[in-house]
Motif scaffolding. Structure first.
Motif, PDB file in Angstrom:
ATOM      1  N   GLU A   1     -65.620  24.290 -19.017  1.00  0.00           N
ATOM      2  CA  GLU A   1     -65.735  23.656 -18.303  1.00  0.00           C
ATOM      3  C   GLU A   1     -65.921  22.146 -17.416  1.00  0.00           C
ATOM      4  OE1 GLU A   1     -68.887  25.781 -16.445  1.00  0.00           O
ATOM      5  OE2 GLU A   1     -67.945  27.803 -16.499  1.00  0.00           O
ATOM      6  N   ARG A   2     -66.072  21.828 -16.346  1.00  0.00           N
ATOM      7  CA  ARG A   2     -65.852  20.494 -15.560  1.00  0.00           C
ATOM      8  C   ARG A   2     -67.477  19.917 -14.438  1.00  0.00           C
ATOM      9  NH1 ARG A   2     -60.410  20.592 -15.922  1.00  0.00           N
ATOM     10  NH2 ARG A   2     -60.807  21.462 -13.719  1.00  0.00           N
ATOM     11  N   ASP A   3     -67.624  18.998 -15.126  1.00  0.00           N
ATOM     12  CA  ASP A   3     -69.161  18.886 -14.161  1.00  0.00           C
ATOM     13  C   ASP A   3     -68.548  17.645 -13.575  1.00  0.00           C
ATOM     14  OD1 ASP A   3     -69.253  16.854 -16.135  1.00  0.00           O
ATOM     15  OD2 ASP A   3     -71.165  17.774 -16.337  1.00  0.00           O
TER      16      ASP A   3
ATOM     17  N   THR B   1     -68.481  19.560 -19.123  1.00  0.00           N
ATOM     18  CA  THR B   1     -69.848  19.863 -18.740  1.00  0.00           C
ATOM     19  C   THR B   1     -70.478  19.883 -20.466  1.00  0.00           C
ATOM     20  OG1 THR B   1     -69.505  21.659 -17.780  1.00  0.00           O
ATOM     21  CG2 THR B   1     -71.585  21.741 -17.723  1.00  0.00           C
TER      22      THR B   1
END
Length: 218
Positions: free
Chosen positions: A36-38, A57
């Motif tokens: 996942e990316r933040d 993330t």
């Protein structure tokens, strides 16, 4: 050349016309496979350039990925340049080009830059005005603008003349340790007295640099 726990990742790719969306899609698919990316930011979105910024993330906070796609142009570097040395993963179309240092120096017109720095130095009385008024914030701002920043460029004209506009980027690696230490002291001021002393030293140093026979003028 240093890579450590605080390094980010910069990737550039030269594409054929019409390949921008497909390249971005492939990059996003690869990142999805990693987690996942933040952070997911399109910093530049123009017909011939797209600059994307990502952070996964689960990765360290400093591991930010800057991904830049270009259409119809490549990347230009200088032969023998110790400051900018690209790591070329592959280059099927000759998009990465190297030029002689003399060619770059001529294009930069370094004597004209030195003249412009003299113009900044001539305006450094703006610092003195706010020192006399006892206004630290204004004096510090003008000190940075008319003395520190011109001094940094003048030092780059001497030590990294191919990159006079790099400012403070990796400057601690690019200047000799003694010069870096001296410059660090000029960034330290907590009151008007400190600032007045630093301004006098910075003005004298900048004057000496501009009056010297720097490699930039050879």
């Amino acid at each position: 050349d240093r890579v450590d726990a605080y390094s980010d990742i910069d990737l550039c790719a030269a594409l054929l016309p019409g390949g921008m969306d497909a390249a971005e899609g492939a990059a996003r698919a690869a990142l999805r496979a990693l987690g996942e990316r933040d952070l997911d930011l399109c910093y530049v979105n123009e017909p011939n350039q797209r600059h994307l910024i990502f952070h996964l993330t689960a990765s360290p906070a400093h591991t930010i990925l800057d991904l830049v796609f270009y259409i119809g142009c490549g990347s230009d570097f200088i032969e023998g340049d110790a400051v900018e040395r690209p790591l070329i993963l592959f280059d099927r179309s000759g998009a990465v080009r190297f030029h002689p240092a003399a060619e770059q120096l001529a294009a930069l017109n370094l004597p004209a830059r030195r003249q412009a720095l003299r113009g900044m130095l001539a305006q450094s009385s703006r610092v003195d005005k706010y020192l006399a008024r006892g206004e630290f914030i204004e004096a510090f701002g003008y000190y940075r603008r008319y003395l520190l920043e011109p001094l940094i460029e003048a030092l780059r004209l001497r030590y990294t003349p191919l990159h006079p506009d790099y400012g403070i980027v990796h400057i601690s690696r690019h200047l000799p340790p003694a010069v870096t230490a001296r410059l660090e002291r000029l960034h330290q001021a907590v009151n008007l007295a400190d600032l007045a002393n630093n301004a006098a030293q910075a003005r004298a140093w900048l004057t000496d640099e501009l009056d010297s026979n720097s490699p930039a003028d050879n």
